[in-house]
Design a protein around this motif. Structure first.
Motif, PDB file in Angstrom:
ATOM      1  N   TRP A   1      -0.379   7.216   0.535  1.00  0.00           N
ATOM      2  CA  TRP A   1      -1.701   7.820   0.380  1.00  0.00           C
ATOM      3  C   TRP A   1      -2.787   6.857   0.835  1.00  0.00           C
ATOM      4  O   TRP A   1      -3.737   7.256   1.521  1.00  0.00           O
ATOM      5  CB  TRP A   1      -1.913   8.220  -1.070  1.00  0.00           C
ATOM      6  N   GLU A   2      -2.668   5.565   0.486  1.00  0.00           N
ATOM      7  CA  GLU A   2      -3.675   4.585   0.860  1.00  0.00           C
ATOM      8  C   GLU A   2      -3.697   4.361   2.369  1.00  0.00           C
ATOM      9  O   GLU A   2      -4.767   4.129   2.946  1.00  0.00           O
ATOM     10  CB  GLU A   2      -3.414   3.268   0.135  1.00  0.00           C
TER      11      GLU A   2
ATOM     12  N   SER B   1       0.830  -1.191   0.000  1.00  0.00           N
ATOM     13  CA  SER B   1       0.000   0.000   0.000  1.00  0.00           C
ATOM     14  C   SER B   1       0.874   1.254   0.000  1.00  0.00           C
ATOM     15  O   SER B   1       1.952   1.293   0.589  1.00  0.00           O
ATOM     16  CB  SER B   1      -0.914   0.006   1.232  1.00  0.00           C
ATOM     17  N   THR B   2       0.408   2.267  -0.683  1.00  0.00           N
ATOM     18  CA  THR B   2       1.127   3.536  -0.744  1.00  0.00           C
ATOM     19  C   THR B   2       0.855   4.351   0.510  1.00  0.00           C
ATOM     20  O   THR B   2      -0.062   4.054   1.297  1.00  0.00           O
ATOM     21  CB  THR B   2       0.704   4.326  -1.981  1.00  0.00           C
TER      22      THR B   2
END
Length: 631
Positions: free
Chosen positions: A392-393, A389-390
């Motif tokens: 941002w996520e 996951s980034t």
């Protein structure tokens, strides 16, 4: 089916609990044909009667308990009020594929019915034990297990589960609807659609997965197929045959089946270049060790020198790249919907076979990275799982909050900068206006001084001369009047000089300041000490006039406010700068005003110094005098 199965399936229902109790009572009570002993003279007690008929009373007691607990119907042999479904699997228990199906199937059934539906799952392990005698014994065992129980539907999974279900149905469940799932068209055409049955047809994605892998690796020349022994693992044999028939003409098929796990691990680690590996089923290796396919992939794929592919969604995450993956959860939900329609009374013959695509395009991001497959190269609509996951996520709410705070701060800072800019603009405008006012003031002073010096002062001088001549001509001695006129002329001349010091332009700054100090000393009786350069340099007119005006204001303030007895003035002139210091021994400035601009005099001095690009500093304290320094 053999005769044993037929005997088991055709025998009568076993006796119910009521029948068992009745038979027990018959055996414990003598019949009229038995020999009867003579009657006893003494009357039997209650305990003797209870002892004699203990079996009868025990049966009555048990039946009463069943009636009280709501089990009367079961005691009398009645069927349970809820629906019963039997699921036939050809695999051994615990395989991820069928576990995923069963979980979604039973969850969907619970949602479809308010009353409970009892589901029995029979994992028969036919893929590993497919001998005829094994299937015959399974039929006998199932007949004994479900004899006397109403079955409302049979669900058959996969080609081999379907073959087993229709092979047993005439003897085990002849009128029970059979719903099949996970079958391809080839199996239906080969085996045929059984009576009183319906189901879901699908095409497995093993061939499409290999075609997709060939598109991802266009230089492929070999296809390695990994599986269990063909004589034991029917799934491995089934899929190997289809792959070999489809791709053998264009590619070299490498068969890695039926070997022990260590040997397979060694072979997949030494595959030729330009090879892809495919695994469909591996339930048992050549040494007889049992696996699930997921376990086998997790042992083989990490050490392989070629990418592994499969076509079952539960295999994703164990080491395969991905592909067209069969989703058992979707199969379970749609099979449950079909079973619900039949349990509600719909006839299986009235439901057409449904061709459904249960395959999903899914890939493992970790394997894509390992084999350097870009995500953009995947077919459109592919799902990529196990992707890290980034930021941002993981923290999008916090990021949005930070961005909002930064935007608000940016707006506030922009507003502050604009306010500062406007203030600076206003300050520059005020300074410009102040400079113009000072310039206008100096111009007006120069004009008034010129008028006083050239006109009024001259006229007063002539008046004083005429007055002296008149006094001498008439012989009248009025010296006080003549002195007043001469004093008035000197005062006017001094005023003109203060308004515009002509000596500043003719003699320079130092002589002009020295002369001014002497005048202050003579006029006010205060000692004024002036120290200046021996050979003063020539300063420009504007800075010289500003320094002169500051010196004037500083001396006048010291005379008027400090009560000083001695004032000192020091002038230092350098080629590119000048410094003036004025100090006194007066009372100084009160402590609460220290360091502040007090009075228009200091404000005017500070503004004059600013206009010529200098610095202005005031040091003062109560009882220690005042020091003014400009540079």
């Amino acid at each position: 089916m053999d005769s044993d199965v037929a005997a088991v399936c055709s025998r009568k229902r076993p006796p119910t609990l009521g029948g068992i109790l009745f038979s027990m009572e018959k055996k414990s009570t003598p019949s009229v044909f038995d020999e009867v002993s003579p009657p006893r003279v003494a009357r039997a007690s209650f305990f003797d009667h209870l002892q004699a008929h203990r079996t009868r009373w025990l049966g009555v007691f048990i039946v009463g308990i069943l009636f009280c607990t709501g089990g009367a119907e079961y005691a009398l042999g009645a069927q349970p009020p809820f629906k019963t479904v039997v699921v036939i699997e050809a695999e051994r228990p615990g395989r991820p594929l069928f576990s995923a199906f069963n979980n979604s199937f039973q969850a969907a059934l619970r949602e479809a019915f308010d009353e409970p539906v009892e589901v029995f799952v029979e994992s028969l392990d036919l893929a590993r034990f497919g001998r005829d005698d094994y299937r015959q014994r399974l039929g006998i065992w199932l007949g004994e297990k479900y004899d006397g129980r109403r079955i409302d539907a049979v669900v058959a999974l996969g080609p081999f589960g379907y073959r087993a279900a229709i092979g047993w149905r005439d003897r085990l469940w002849p009128e029970v609807p059979v719903i099949f799932a996970g079958l391809d068209q080839e199996t239906i055409e080969e085996v045929g659609r059984s009576r009183h049955s319906t189901g879901l047809l699908n095409e497995f994605g093993h061939l499409d997965t290999i075609r997709m892998a060939l598109d991802l690796f266009p230089e492929t020349r070999n296809i390695a197929i990994v599986g269990g022994p063909h004589d034991q693992d029917v799934y491995s044999r089934y899929f190997f045959r289809q792959i070999d028939e489809t791709f053998a003409e264009d590619f070299e098929i490498i068969d890695i089946s039926g070997q022990a796990m260590p040997e397979m691990q060694q072979r997949v680690a030494q595959l030729p270049e330009h090879t892809i590996a495919f695994i469909a089923s591996l339930l048992t290796d050549g040494a007889g060790r049992s696996f699930t396919t997921v376990e086998a992939i997790s042992l083989l794929a990490p050490g392989a020198n070629a990418p592994f592919f499969s076509f079952m969604k539960p295999h994703l995450g164990s080491g395969i790249v991905g592909g067209f993956l069969f989703d058992p959860e979707r199969v379970g939900r749609q099979t449950a919907a079909l079973v619900a329609r039949i349990l509600e009374g719909e006839s299986p013959e009235a439901i057409d076979l449904q061709q459904v695509d249960f395959n999903v395009l899914a890939f493992d991001w970790r394997e894509l990275t390992r084999w350097e497959i870009p995500v953009r190269a995947l077919p459109e609509g592919s799902a990529v799982v196990f992707r890290p996951s980034t930021m941002w996520e993981d923290h999008w709410i916090l990021i949005l909050m930070v961005i909002a705070v930064i935007l608000v701060q940016g707006l506030l800072i922009a507003a502050l900068f604009r306010s500062i800019q406007r203030r600076r603009t206003m300050t520059r405008e005020l300074h410009r206006l102040s400079g113009r006012l000072i310039t206008a003031q100096e111009d007006e002073r120069r004009r008034v001084a010129r008028e006083l010096h050239d006109d009024i002062s001259q006229r007063l001088a002539l008046l004083a001369i005429e007055l002296d001549s008149t006094i001498q001509g008439v012989g009248f001695d009025d010296e006080p009047v003549s002195s007043k006129v001469h004093s008035l002329a000197r005062d006017v001349h001094a005023i003109a000089h203060n308004l515009h010091p002509s000596r500043l332009g003719s003699l320079g700054l130092a002589p002009a300041l020295s002369s001014f100090c002497e005048e202050i000393e003579q006029r006010h009786g205060v000692r004024v000490l002036f120290r200046g350069p021996e050979a003063p340099g020539k300063l420009p007119a504007e800075p010289a006039l500003a320094i002169y005006r500051v010196a004037q204001e500083a001396l006048q303030n010291a005379i008027r406010h400090s009560g000083a007895s001695e004032i000192s003035m020091t002038l230092t002139v350098k080629p590119s700068s000048a410094c003036l210091t004025v100090s006194d021994d007066g009372i100084g400035i009160a402590e609460n005003n220290s360091g502040q601009d007090h009075g228009l005099g200091i404000i005017g001095m500070r503004e004059r110094v600013r206009l010529i690009g200098g610095t202005f500093d005031v040091k003062a304290g109560a009882g220690v005098g005042t020091v003014i320094n400009i540079q």
